[in-house]
Design a protein around this motif. Sequence first.
Motif, short mmCIF file in Angstrom:
data_model
loop_
_atom_site.label_atom_id
_atom_site.label_comp_id
_atom_site.label_asym_id
_atom_site.label_seq_id
_atom_site.Cartn_x
_atom_site.Cartn_y
_atom_site.Cartn_z
N THR A 246 63.78 44.74 47.88
CA THR A 246 64.51 45.66 47.00
C THR A 246 63.57 46.33 46.01
O THR A 246 63.65 47.55 45.79
N LEU A 250 63.03 50.41 46.20
CA LEU A 250 63.43 51.25 45.07
C LEU A 250 62.24 52.03 44.51
O LEU A 250 62.38 53.20 44.14
N ALA A 290 66.82 56.76 43.38
CA ALA A 290 66.69 55.33 43.09
C ALA A 290 68.03 54.69 42.76
O ALA A 290 68.28 53.53 43.14
N GLY A 294 69.52 51.74 44.79
CA GLY A 294 69.78 50.51 44.07
C GLY A 294 71.18 49.98 44.32
O GLY A 294 71.38 48.76 44.51
N CYS A 297 71.18 48.48 47.82
CA CYS A 297 70.42 47.22 47.92
C CYS A 297 71.15 46.07 47.24
O CYS A 297 71.23 44.95 47.79
N GLY A 310 73.25 47.85 40.77
CA GLY A 310 72.24 48.62 41.46
C GLY A 310 71.99 49.97 40.81
O GLY A 310 70.85 50.46 40.81
N LEU A 313 69.80 49.16 37.91
CA LEU A 313 68.48 48.79 38.42
C LEU A 313 67.71 50.02 38.89
O LEU A 313 66.51 50.17 38.62
N GLY A 314 68.39 50.91 39.62
CA GLY A 314 67.72 52.12 40.11
C GLY A 314 67.25 53.01 38.98
O GLY A 314 66.14 53.57 39.04
N VAL A 364 62.07 44.81 37.41
CA VAL A 364 62.97 44.36 38.47
C VAL A 364 63.20 42.86 38.38
O VAL A 364 64.34 42.36 38.53
#
Length: 375
Positions: A246, A250, A290, A294, A297, A310, A313-314, A364
């Motif tokens: 992941t 990303l 992203a 994210g 993922c 996600g 996170l992205g 991450v």
Amino acid sequence: MNDSSWGAPPQAGYWGPTDQGHGRGPVQSPGHGYVQGAAPAGPAYDAHTAPQTRPMPIVPDTAGFGGNQDDDRGAARPSGPPVRNETNPEPMPDAAQPAPKPQKKSAGRDLSAAIGVGVALGAVIVASLFVVKAVFVGVVAVAVVVGLWELTKRLDERKGIRAPLVPLALGGAAMVVAGYVRGAEGAWVAMALTALAVLVWRMTEPPENYLRDVTAGVFAAFYVPFLATFVAMMLTADDGPQRVLTFLLLTVVSDTGAYAVGWRFGRKKLAPRISPGKTREGLVGAVSFAMVAGALCMEFLIDGGAWWQGLVLGLAVAVSATLGDLGESMIKRDLGIKDMGTLLPGHGGIMDRLDSLLPTAPVVWLLLVLFVGSG
């Protein structure tokens, strides 16, 4: 000088009668006014009524641009390429030369080589990641050592900074292994010991520039191997390979989105003094790509993950990857180089591939621990 320094020019379309060589007054020199030393014979000349005048094409003033023409003092000017003068600072375009053709946008690298190397690296990473975890840790350690070699070599070549490579390479590899075996605590202990080894190793050389060299060494230890230990720490979880995958996906998607959107739609520069090629539109592309990646993922790769996590996170990955890229661009601008190395055709060096990965790894790791835990 131009004709304006000598008064108003004659009426457009006419040349007055000249009687050169009699030395009785000024004679008109095409494009330059009048030259002292000759005068027209007879009564005063009227350009509107003189029967002997005839229409002539207007010859543009080329004084100050070269050519074998008389200047405003009657001296011959040398022939040659266009030059500037005080009265007309911009050179006149040469009509004989064709207009330059518009150039197409280019990525600036061998795209086929870049894709081939990228696919090969991806295959090695994925294979080692899902077959034997220890092999992947070894791949990370090797990448760290090569990155340190590139960084210290460029520092020495461009700035004369002699950061000791031997303790950095040994300590960097040990740092990655310690992060995998002992977690964050092991990584911090290995970092401290590496910094101490740098200070002691440098004592074997003359004291001149000691502080500068050890400062660069400690910076290199933190910048490359310490940040890379967070990749090894991701791997310790039960779904460690999925977490590392992941992280890699990303980061790559963010870079790809920034490149694709920036190359096609980029207009406004993001940080022109640091990296002129990056645009704000490219940053929007990085964030958009992203965040979508994210969400996918976290929904399908990470145990217990949610799509909204996600998105967060992205977004974080796009920002950290961009900052990491700008950070290394700042280092390369200071060193006056384009790439850190030439090991990877179409990519540059190992450090040119780690620039966005290194600062993204702790981001991450931390968000995944907060979202789904460390197990």
